[in-house]
Enzyme design. Structure first.
Site, mmCIF file in Angstrom:
data_model
loop_
_atom_site.group_PDB
_atom_site.id
_atom_site.type_symbol
_atom_site.label_atom_id
_atom_site.label_comp_id
_atom_site.label_asym_id
_atom_site.label_seq_id
_atom_site.Cartn_x
_atom_site.Cartn_y
_atom_site.Cartn_z
ATOM 1 N N THR A 124 -26.943 15.410 -7.116
ATOM 2 C CA THR A 124 -27.951 14.603 -6.438
ATOM 3 C C THR A 124 -27.891 13.180 -6.979
ATOM 4 O O THR A 124 -27.998 12.959 -8.192
ATOM 5 C CB THR A 124 -29.358 15.204 -6.598
ATOM 6 O OG1 THR A 124 -30.313 14.334 -5.974
ATOM 7 C CG2 THR A 124 -29.753 15.422 -8.053
ATOM 8 N N HIS A 176 -31.386 28.444 -18.032
ATOM 9 C CA HIS A 176 -31.186 28.910 -19.410
ATOM 10 C C HIS A 176 -31.058 30.434 -19.488
ATOM 11 O O HIS A 176 -30.685 30.979 -20.537
ATOM 12 C CB HIS A 176 -32.344 28.434 -20.281
ATOM 13 C CG HIS A 176 -31.932 28.085 -21.682
ATOM 14 N ND1 HIS A 176 -30.927 28.732 -22.361
ATOM 15 C CD2 HIS A 176 -32.396 27.135 -22.534
ATOM 16 C CE1 HIS A 176 -30.792 28.215 -23.557
ATOM 17 N NE2 HIS A 176 -31.668 27.243 -23.696
#
Length: 206
Positions: A124, A176
Site C-alpha cells: 500500500t 504474529h
C-alpha cells in the site's frame, strides 16, 4: 505487529532518470513502487512464510509458491486491491506498466474478479497522497503487508559526513501468529538491501 525502517532510494532515482527515455518509449512511468514490488517479490522467495495465507479456521496456513502482489489503489469509489500476477517473472518495466493498467481499470471501475482474487502479499503506497508514516492492516487471508511512505530528501551520515539522501519510509505489518518479529525484520532488511543496491537483484536473477 508493525516494524518500520527507511530505505535509501537515491540510487533508484538515478536509475529512473537514466532510463526515463526508455520508459517513455514504452509508455510507462518508472515509479519507486515498481522497484519496491520487484524487491518484495525477490525477498518473499527467501522468506516464504510471508507469502502464506491463513485457512478460515485459523489453525492452518498455506505457503504460496507463486507471487501475486496486490497494490492498494485509492479510487473515488473506495479502496481496491488488484494484484499483479506472477510478479517474479516480470521485469520492472512490465511491473510499472501493469500498475498503470490496474490503476486505470480501478478508476474506470472495470476491474474483474481475476484482477482482485489470488493475491499473496500486498503493498500500500500511502506516500502517493503525501503521507509519510502509517501502520497498514494485513489484507486477510494474507499474513503480511508493506506500506510505503512519501519519499523525502533528508540529511544522513555517510562515512562520517552529513549528506543529502532520498529516503523511503517502509512499514511492514505481519501476523504474529505465524511470523516472528525477527523473521519480519530480516525480511524488511532484505527488501531494503535490494532497494539500496539494485545490482543484488541482478545477482539473484530477479
Amino acid at each position: 505487529v508493525t516494524t518500520m525502517d527507511d530505505a535509501d532510494v537515491t540510487v533508484i532515482r538515478r536509475i529512473r532518470e537514466k532510463e526515463r527515455a526508455v520508459a517513455e518509449e514504452r509508455g510507462v512511468r518508472l515509479t519507486y513502487l515498481a522497484f519496491v514490488i520487484k524487491a518484495c517479490t525477490a525477498a518473499l522467495q527467501r522468506f516464504p512464510r510471508l507469502n502464506a495465507s491463513l485457512e478460515e479456521s485459523g489453525d492452518e496456513f498455506v505457503v504460496r509458491h507463486y507471487y501475486n502482489i496486490g497494490v492498494a489503489i485509492d479510487t473515488p469509489s473506495g479502496l481496491v486491491v488488484p494484484n499483479i500476477k506472477a510478479a517474479d517473472s516480470k521485469s520492472i518495466f512490465q511491473i510499472a506498466e501493469e500498475v498503470v493498467t490496474l490503476a486505470r481499470k480501478a478508476e474506470e471501475r472495470s476491474l474483474d474478479l481475476a484482477d482482485l482474487h489470488g493475491g499473496t502479499f500486498t503493498i500500500t503506497n500511502y506516500g502517493a497522497i503525501g503521507s509519510t508514516y502509517a501502520t497498514p492492516i494485513v489484507n486477510y487471508p494474507e499474513v503480511a503487508i508493506l506500506g510505503t511512505g512519501r519519499v523525502r530528501e533528508v540529511p544522513v551520515v555517510r562515512d562520517g559526513q552529513v549528506v543529502s539522501r532520498l529516503m523511503l519510509p517502509l512499514a511492514l505489518t505481519f501476523d504474529h501468529q505465524l511470523i516472528d518479529g525477527a523473521e519480519a525484520a530480516r525480511f524488511l532488511n532484505v527488501v531494503i538491501g535490494y532497494l539500496e543496491d539494485h545490482d543484488l537483484l541482478l545477482l539473484e536473477g530477479a
